[in-house]
Design an enzyme around this catalytic site. Sequence first.
Site, short mmCIF file in Angstrom:
data_model
loop_
_atom_site.label_atom_id
_atom_site.label_comp_id
_atom_site.label_asym_id
_atom_site.label_seq_id
_atom_site.Cartn_x
_atom_site.Cartn_y
_atom_site.Cartn_z
N ASP A 160 -1.52 3.61 11.06
CA ASP A 160 -2.27 2.93 12.09
C ASP A 160 -1.54 1.63 12.45
O ASP A 160 -0.68 1.17 11.69
CB ASP A 160 -3.68 2.65 11.57
CG ASP A 160 -4.51 1.83 12.53
OD1 ASP A 160 -4.62 2.22 13.70
OD2 ASP A 160 -5.05 0.79 12.09
N ASP A 220 -3.19 -1.59 14.57
CA ASP A 220 -4.03 -2.79 14.50
C ASP A 220 -4.76 -2.86 13.16
O ASP A 220 -5.47 -1.94 12.77
CB ASP A 220 -5.04 -2.79 15.65
CG ASP A 220 -4.38 -2.98 17.00
OD1 ASP A 220 -3.73 -4.01 17.19
OD2 ASP A 220 -4.51 -2.09 17.86
#
Length: 222
Positions: free
Chosen positions: A18, A20
């Site tokens: 991922d 953020d």
Amino acid sequence: MPATAAPAVLTARALLLDMDGTLVNSDAVVERIWRRWAERNGLDGDEVMKVVHGRQGHASMAVLLPHRPLEQNLADNARMLAEETADTDGVIEIPGATAFLAALEGLPHALVTSADVGLATARMNAAGLPLPAVRVTAESVGASKPDPEGFLKGAAELGIDPADCVVFEDSGAGIAAGRSAGMRVVGVGPRAGAHGPDVLVRDLTQVRVEAVADGTIRLHIG
């Protein structure tokens, strides 16, 4: 926050990352943009912030305003993506991200993010991080996290069985997506601990990558 995971070793053939909250700390921008949106729509900002991490914007809006037309959510989402892409004030790397990505050079890994290409590029550049060669962004999928589509697509593009992948995630939606994809999950940061990752780290300084001769990746956690 102290990591709650005991030292552990995980073995994988690919890592799915991922962005953020996992590689990039963009919380300051996310707070600014979404709290403004909450005020415009008469919603409590604190409650909105509990929902938005990890999902595509229109998917968060559908949770928060379930009776609002999809077209309105998509239009709002497009405006907010433009705002977020232009606003990189306070965007920095998660501690250890530079060394972590450097250690993955030449090893199978992919970025799997709810951001679109423009936003992912802007935030990774602002944090001084290289974009992985394989990227699954908002444009690549039909369903947002917590749907597993993005992680399954990342595994497929790398040619790796989902069971041999390890996901790095910070949000409840992302951790649920990784689990639904049949993958093990390393939770990164304070948000992750409440959502049951396999192991939890404070940040990426607590992860050491070892390339094994047979092509596997050994992760030393803690």
